[in-house]
Design an enzyme around this catalytic site. Structure first.
Site, short mmCIF file in Angstrom:
data_model
loop_
_atom_site.label_atom_id
_atom_site.label_comp_id
_atom_site.label_asym_id
_atom_site.label_seq_id
_atom_site.Cartn_x
_atom_site.Cartn_y
_atom_site.Cartn_z
N HIS A 1 47.71 -87.03 8.23
CA HIS A 1 47.95 -87.06 9.68
C HIS A 1 47.02 -88.02 10.41
O HIS A 1 47.29 -88.37 11.55
CB HIS A 1 47.80 -85.64 10.25
N ASP B 1 43.44 -93.34 16.06
CA ASP B 1 44.24 -92.11 16.05
C ASP B 1 45.38 -92.29 15.06
O ASP B 1 45.99 -93.36 15.01
CB ASP B 1 44.82 -91.86 17.45
C1 GDG Z 1 46.27 -85.03 14.53
C2 GDG Z 1 45.98 -86.54 14.48
C3 GDG Z 1 48.40 -86.97 14.89
C4 GDG Z 1 46.22 -80.89 23.55
N1 GDG Z 1 45.59 -80.18 24.49
C5 GDG Z 1 46.27 -79.04 24.62
C6 GDG Z 1 47.35 -79.06 23.73
N2 GDG Z 1 47.30 -80.22 23.09
C7 GDG Z 1 48.31 -80.64 22.12
C8 GDG Z 1 49.04 -81.88 22.58
C9 GDG Z 1 49.55 -82.42 21.26
C10 GDG Z 1 48.47 -81.98 20.28
O1 GDG Z 1 47.73 -80.95 20.89
C11 GDG Z 1 47.51 -83.10 19.97
O2 GDG Z 1 48.12 -83.95 19.08
P1 GDG Z 1 47.60 -85.44 18.88
O3 GDG Z 1 48.60 -86.12 18.03
O4 GDG Z 1 47.46 -86.09 20.22
O5 GDG Z 1 46.14 -85.36 18.26
P2 GDG Z 1 45.32 -84.48 17.13
O6 GDG Z 1 45.11 -83.09 17.58
O7 GDG Z 1 44.08 -85.26 16.87
O8 GDG Z 1 46.28 -84.46 15.84
C12 GDG Z 1 46.99 -87.29 15.34
C13 GDG Z 1 48.62 -85.48 14.80
O9 GDG Z 1 47.62 -84.85 14.00
C14 GDG Z 1 50.00 -85.14 14.19
O10 GDG Z 1 50.18 -85.75 12.96
O11 GDG Z 1 49.31 -87.54 15.83
O12 GDG Z 1 46.75 -88.68 15.27
O13 GDG Z 1 44.65 -86.81 14.89
O14 GDG Z 1 50.76 -81.84 20.90
O15 GDG Z 1 50.03 -81.53 23.50
N3 GDG Z 1 48.25 -78.07 23.61
C15 GDG Z 1 48.08 -76.98 24.44
N4 GDG Z 1 47.03 -76.90 25.32
C16 GDG Z 1 46.12 -77.90 25.46
O16 GDG Z 1 45.22 -77.82 26.29
N5 GDG Z 1 48.94 -75.98 24.36
#
Ligand code: GDG
Length: 460
Positions: A156, A364
Site C-alpha cells: 500500500h 504517499d
Molecule cells: C495507506 C497509504 C494508500 C482520514 N482522516 C479521517 C479518516 N481518514 C481516512 C481518509 C482515507 C484514509 O483515512 C486515508 O487514506 P490515505 O490513502 O490518504 O492514507 P494512509 O492512511 O496513509 O493509507 C496510502 C492507502 O494506504 C490505501 O492503499 O493510499 O498511500 O499510506 O480514506 O478518508 N476517516 C475518518 N475520520 C478521519 O478523521 N473516518
C-alpha cells in the site's frame, strides 16, 4: 471453480474495528464474492504471555482469525521494525529510520508465528492475498509451513528507489522473502519499476519475455494495481444529511470564506508543516487575501508511541501558533488545526464545501483523500485539488495542480492560483479527474488483482 480467498492484513474489518473505510469494505466484498474465506490479522490486543493460536469466529460468512501480540512483539515488530524502519525508509526518510537488530528479530518472529498460524487455515485450492509492509516475510514463512499454492502481495505504500531500499540492513533478506510471493502488486508504475530495477540490478534478476521476473530460483510477476475508492458511494455520502450539517456548521464558523482543506493521518510523510508554511506564505505575499480564506486541517493522531510522530505534533502546534498569531483578527482565524478524527460523513461534507484541497504528501503510496475529495465535488462548482507529484495519485490526476511539496514558494503559488481559479477551468480540470477515479475504483482494484492472482500459478 475457484478456491476460497485467504486475506492477511495488519488490521481487519472484524466487528468492533473502528475503521470502516473503503479498503475494509473492498476486502470484505472480495471475500463474500467468493462465498466466504478467511481474514487473518492482529486483534489489536496486547497480551502478557505469548499467545499460541488465534481468536476465530465467523461473521457474515467470513471466518476471522485474529492473533494477539505480546508487549515485546508490539514494541519490536510493530512499533520497531515496521514503523521505525520500514515505514520511514519506504517513504524516503532514511534520516528517521532506526535499524535495531532486535526489532528485526521481533519482526521475523512475528511473521514466522503468523505464517505458521495462517498456513493452518488454508485448504489446497485456496488463494492467499497478503497486505502491506508488516508482512514482507509472511509468504516465505507460509511456504516453510508447507503452503505451496498461489500467494499475492499488495504494497500500500511506495516501493522506494533501489538505492534507498538498500539502506535497510536486511534488504537482501527481505528481497528473498518477497520472492516467495507469486504476484506483487504496487500502487504506481514508479513503484513497480523501482522493485524490478532493484531485483535486476542488485540480485541479477532477469526480465522474461512475458514480463515476469526470474530471481532467486523463482519466477514472479510485479504489476501495478492503483487502488481507488467507490466514487458513487462517496458522492452520495457528500449529499447526505450528516454531510450537509457538517458543511453548514463549518460554513457558518468561517463566515462563508473560501475553505482550504487538508485531511491526513498525522504522519511525517504527509507534508503537513510544509503545507502550513505555504499557507502562511500566501498570507505574507498577498495582503488582499488575508481574511478571505480559512485553512482547516484535520489530522487524527496516529502511532503516537513513535518519537518522530511526537516531534511532528510539536512542530505543527508551533507553526499554527505562529501563523495565527501573525494574522488572526478579531473575526478571523487563518488556520484551524484539529488533532482528532471525524466520521466519514463529516469529511464528505467538508470536501464538498472546500474550494481547495491540499493533498501534499512528501511521499504517499496512493492517497485516497485526493480521490475522495474529487468524488465529493459539486460538478457545477467543483473545488480545486492541489496535489503532490510524490503522491501515487499524481500518476492518474495530471489535471490537478501538481506541486513539489518541498518547494514552499511554488506550493504557495499553487494555493493562490487555486483560490482564484475561474469556474470554467475548475470544471475542466475536475471532469478529467472524476473520469480517472471512475476508471480504477476500489471494486476494479480488487477484481483486477484477484484475476491476476487466479491466473498466476506458483512455479517452484
Ligand atoms: C495507506 C497509504 C494508500 C482520514 N482522516 C479521517 C479518516 N481518514 C481516512 C481518509 C482515507 C484514509 O483515512 C486515508 O487514506 P490515505 O490513502 O490518504 O492514507 P494512509 O492512511 O496513509 O493509507 C496510502 C492507502 O494506504 C490505501 O492503499 O493510499 O498511500 O499510506 O480514506 O478518508 N476517516 C475518518 N475520520 C478521519 O478523521 N473516518
Amino acid at each position: 471453480m475457484t478456491g476460497r480467498l485467504i486475506i492477511a492484513s495488519n488490521r481487519t474489518a472484524a466487528p468492533g474495528e473502528a475503521r470502516a473505510g473503503g479498503l475494509a469494505v473492498a476486502l470484505a466484498d472480495a471475500l463474500s464474492e467468493r462465498g466466504g474465506g478467511v481474514w487473518f490479522g492482529w486483534s489489536g490486543d496486547i497480551v502478557e504471555r505469548e499467545p499460541r493460536g488465534a481468536h476465530v469466529f465467523t461473521e457474515d460468512g467470513v471466518e476471522f482469525a485474529l492473533a494477539d501480540l505480546t508487549q515485546a512483539e508490539y514494541d519490536g515488530y510493530y512499533l520497531g521494525y515496521a514503523n521505525r524502519a520500514l515505514w520511514p525508509v519506504f517513504h524516503y526518510r532514511i534520516d528517521l529510520a532506526q535499524f535495531e537488530e532486535a526489532d528485526f528479530a521481533a519482526y521475523e518472529a512475528v511473521n514466522r508465528r503468523f505464517g505458521r498460524l495462517l498456513a493452518q487455515f488454508t485448504r489446497p485450492e485456496d488463494v492467499v492475498w497478503i497486505h502491506d509492509y508488516h508482512f514482507l516475510l509472511l509468504g516465505q514463512e507460509m511456504r516453510a509451513s508447507g503452503w505451496s499454492g498461489p500467494i499475492g502481495f499488495f504494497l500500500h505504500i511506495p516501493f522506494p528507489a533501489p538505492e534507498v531500499f538498500s539502506s535497510l540492513p536486511q534488504h537482501q533478506r527481505l528481497a528473498r522473502a518477497m520472492a516467495a510471493f507469486d504476484l506483487l502488486g504496487f500502487q504506481t508504475d514508479r513503484d513497480t519499476a523501482n522493485f524490478r530495477r532493484y531485483l535486476i540490478d542488485t540480485h541479477g534478476g532477469e526480465l522474461l519475455e512475458d514480463g515476469r521476473i526470474a530471481v532467486f530460483d523463482r519466477v514472479l510477476t510485479a504489476k501495478t494495481f492503483s487502488i481507488g475508492i467507490d466514487p458513487d458511494d462517496f458522492a452520495a455520502l457528500a449529499l447526505g444529511d450528516e454531510a450537509r450539517a457538517a458543511a453548514e456548521r463549518v460554513g457558518g464558523i468561517i463566515d462563508n470564506r473560501a475553505l482550504v482543506l487538508g485531511v491526513d493521518r498525522m504522519d511525517y510523510s504527509k507534508g503537513l508543516p510544509q503545507r502550513m508554511e505555504a499557507f502562511g506564505r500566501v498570507l505574507d505575499d498577498n495582503p488582499d487575501l488575508r481574511g478571505r480564506s480559512s485553512f482547516l486541517q484535520i489530522a487524527p493522531p496516529s502511532r503516537e508511541a513513535v518519537d518522530a510522530y511526537q516531534a511532528l505534533r510539536v512542530e505543527l502546534d508551533r507553526l499554527t501558533g505562529r501563523i495565527n498569531a501573525d494574522y488572526a483578527d478579531l473575526d478571523w482565524v487563518p488556520i484551524r488545526y484539529l488533532a482528532r478524527g471525524y466520521p466519514r460523513e463529516t469529511l464528505a461534507g467538508l470536501y464538498r464545501l472546500a474550494r481547495v484541497a491540499l493533498v501534499t504528501p512528501l511521499h504517499d503510496g496512493m492517497n485516497l483523500v485526493a480521490k475522495e475529495f474529487v468524488a465529493a465535488q459539486d460538478p457545477e462548482d467543483p473545488g480545486v485539488l492541489v496535489l503532490s507529484e510524490f503522491a501515487g495519485a499524481a500518476e492518474q490526476m495530471p489535471t490537478s495542480l501538481l506541486v513539489n511539496p518541498h518547494d514552499i514558494a511554488s506550493l504557495a503559488e499553487a494555493i493562490h492560483r487555486a483560490l482564484l481559479m475561474p469556474l470554467e477551468e475548475r470544471r475542466e480540470r475536475w471532469q478529467a479527474m472524476d473520469a480517472s477515479i471512475r476508471e480504477t475504483t476500489i471494486a476494479w482494484w480488487r477484481r483486477a488483482f484477484l484475476e491476476a492472482l487466479d491466473t498466476t500459478r506458483p512455479d517452484a
